[in-house]
Design a protein around this motif. Structure first.
Motif, mmCIF file in Angstrom:
data_model
loop_
_atom_site.group_PDB
_atom_site.id
_atom_site.type_symbol
_atom_site.label_atom_id
_atom_site.label_comp_id
_atom_site.label_asym_id
_atom_site.label_seq_id
_atom_site.Cartn_x
_atom_site.Cartn_y
_atom_site.Cartn_z
ATOM 1 N N ALA A 183 0.833 -1.207 0.000
ATOM 2 C CA ALA A 183 0.000 0.000 0.000
ATOM 3 C C ALA A 183 0.864 1.252 0.000
ATOM 4 O O ALA A 183 0.598 2.217 0.703
ATOM 5 N N GLY A 184 1.924 1.214 -0.823
ATOM 6 C CA GLY A 184 2.721 2.407 -1.055
ATOM 7 C C GLY A 184 2.214 3.131 -2.287
ATOM 8 O O GLY A 184 1.050 2.987 -2.679
ATOM 9 N N VAL A 185 3.079 3.908 -2.916
ATOM 10 C CA VAL A 185 2.676 4.680 -4.097
ATOM 11 C C VAL A 185 2.123 3.766 -5.191
ATOM 12 O O VAL A 185 1.040 3.997 -5.730
ATOM 13 N N ALA A 186 2.867 2.706 -5.521
ATOM 14 C CA ALA A 186 2.443 1.812 -6.598
ATOM 15 C C ALA A 186 1.145 1.093 -6.250
ATOM 16 O O ALA A 186 0.230 0.988 -7.076
ATOM 17 N N GLY A 187 1.059 0.584 -5.016
ATOM 18 C CA GLY A 187 -0.127 -0.158 -4.616
ATOM 19 C C GLY A 187 -1.380 0.694 -4.590
ATOM 20 O O GLY A 187 -2.458 0.260 -5.025
ATOM 21 N N LEU A 188 -1.259 1.919 -4.098
ATOM 22 C CA LEU A 188 -2.429 2.797 -4.010
ATOM 23 C C LEU A 188 -2.928 3.216 -5.392
ATOM 24 O O LEU A 188 -4.137 3.218 -5.652
ATOM 25 N N THR A 189 -2.011 3.581 -6.278
ATOM 26 C CA THR A 189 -2.442 3.987 -7.620
ATOM 27 C C THR A 189 -3.023 2.801 -8.384
ATOM 28 O O THR A 189 -4.017 2.945 -9.108
ATOM 29 N N THR A 190 -2.422 1.631 -8.212
ATOM 30 C CA THR A 190 -2.957 0.432 -8.861
ATOM 31 C C THR A 190 -4.350 0.115 -8.339
ATOM 32 O O THR A 190 -5.269 -0.183 -9.114
ATOM 33 N N ALA A 191 -4.527 0.190 -7.016
ATOM 34 C CA ALA A 191 -5.835 -0.101 -6.421
ATOM 35 C C ALA A 191 -6.902 0.864 -6.928
ATOM 36 O O ALA A 191 -8.041 0.470 -7.210
ATOM 37 N N ARG A 192 -6.532 2.141 -7.052
ATOM 38 C CA ARG A 192 -7.516 3.110 -7.539
ATOM 39 C C ARG A 192 -7.983 2.766 -8.946
ATOM 40 O O ARG A 192 -9.185 2.807 -9.244
ATOM 41 N N GLU A 193 -7.038 2.432 -9.829
ATOM 42 C CA GLU A 193 -7.409 2.160 -11.212
ATOM 43 C C GLU A 193 -8.200 0.864 -11.338
ATOM 44 O O GLU A 193 -9.148 0.780 -12.123
#
Length: 413
Positions: A12-22
């Motif tokens: 749930a860092g930068v990559a995880g959060l942006t991926t989850a949003r999309e």
């Protein structure tokens, strides 16, 4: 619209959060696993350090964070934002910083998660211990909670976003096994006080080495930077009485002396390794489809650094954040072979496989085109290339120099 899938996002860092949003915006059922007690990944500061200062002991208590207390971003605020989400977080004094501190970046990520309704999908204090494919359409994710409870859950796809700034990579220095001084990796650096009145040799030539050297130099007796780069200028820094730049280390001696290729000989108390990190995916079980070359620090095979051809699209690393049509497995493999061949022809070492410094915007523009977004903003490109122009000549004061040459940066959110 494609059939919604149940997707696991690891981290749930930068990559995880942006991926989850999309994934959420496309209607997929998302579960985000985060082993820490809060979101933010590498931007969560932890004053605790590991029991092994070099980070080599497999039995050590692992601390995920590599942040030091004083860290500010090396990129200005316009390059820290997301394409559709501006960076408007002010510091504790109410100032919108051109180079935000780690506290502001963490708040930015928390705001992002709140604003896009991601918090409810995130399982904190939950470490993923196994990811394995059960059949063509199903993966199993085994996780462990803080209380030690083990659970398994099936998914139709998995996106790995666990970062790579936790497993230290240490320089192999001639004679180091006989050298009697103290060694530490910058993963375990937090504040300069432990280096007071010490003679410190810092190995590395990138951001961490330069940032930390300018902090330690205020308290240390001497600081000696060492880089293996052939382009480095051997010198004593004019602005400091106790800071030197050397070429690479040629030998470490039992009496505490360290020899450099430029002929210098220094008796040191501490060697600080600012030498990067290894990719580490201990939870991922793919029967050899995905491998990590420890010597060359290459994860592969990964089409465009994201998709393993044999397992795409149900397994990805970070993931392209929109619906795209992937080439066939054969075409992705052929693209990878061409990529590796070009790296070899250009003389680029394998451990730079996943470094995008040389073609970052070409890659980002390609990704944007795949998902129907505009290319990287021209102003952002100008900032990036100006930073690359300034840094080789002077790390000291580069932030001020950048703002002087591009004063309009402060007006961009």
């Amino acid at each position: 619209m494609a059939r919604p899938l149940k997707v696991a996002v690891i981290g749930a860092g930068v990559a995880g959060l942006t991926t989850a949003r999309e994934l959420k915006s496309e209607g997929h059922q998302v579960v985000v696993y985060e082993k820490a007690d809060r979101i933010g990944g590498m931007w969560v500061y932890n004053p605790e350090v590991e029991t092994d200062p070099l980070g080599l002991d497999p039995g050590r208590k692992i601390v995920h964070s590599s942040l030091y207390h004083s860290l500010n971003t090396n990129l200005p605020r316009p390059l820290m934002r997301f394409w559709d989400y501006p960076f408007t977080v002010k510091n504790k004094d109410g100032v919108l910083m051109d180079f935000p501190g780690h506290e502001e970046v963490l708040q930015f990520l928390n705001n992002f998660a709140e604003d896009f309704g991601l918090v409810e999908f995130i399982q904190l204090n939950t470490e993923v211990v196994r990811v394995e494919q059960e059949n063509d359409d199903q993966w199993v994710v085994e996780s462990r909670s803080n209380g030690g409870l083990i659970s398994e859950e099936p998914f139709e796809a998995v996106v790995v976003c666990n970062g790579h700034n936790t497993q230290p990579r240490v320089a192999e220095l001639p004679g180091i096994n006989n050298w009697k001084g103290k060694q530490i990796h910058c993963h375990n650096y937090r504040v300069p006080e432990p280096f007071r009145d010490q003679v410190v040799v810092i190995i590395g030539g990138a951001a961490s080495a330069n940032d930390i050297s300018l902090e330690i130099v205020e308290v240390a007796k001497e600081v000696h930077l060492s880089s293996r780069s052939q382009e480095i200028e051997v010198k004593k820094w004019d602005m400091y009485d106790n800071l030197w730049q050397h070429s690479k280390v040629t030998n470490c001696y039992e009496n505490g002396e360290i020899a450099f290729e430029d002929g210098a000989l220094v008796t040191a108390d501490i060697i600080l390794h600012c030498t990067g990190y290894k990719y580490n995916l201990p939870f991922l079980k793919t029967n050899g489809v995905i491998t990590i070359d420890d010597d060359d620090n290459r994860v592969g095979p990964l089409y465009k650094h994201v998709f393993p051809p044999q397992l795409a699209p149900r397994l990805s690393f970070v993931g392209i954040p929109r619906v795209v049509s992937l080439p066939s497995e054969e075409d992705m493999s052929a693209d990878l072979e061409q990529c590796y061949r070009l790296l070899e022809e250009k003389g680029i070492p394998k451990h730079h496989t996943h470094s995008l410094d040389l073609n970052m915007h070409e890659y980002l523009d390609w990704v944007a085109a795949q998902v129907g977004l505009p290319p990287v903003d021209k102003r952002q490109k100008e900032i990036f290339y100006k930073i690359r122009e300034i840094l080789p000549t002077s790390w000291i004061g580069f932030r001020e120099m950048l703002l002087k040459q591009l004063p309009w940066i402060s007006r961009i959110s």
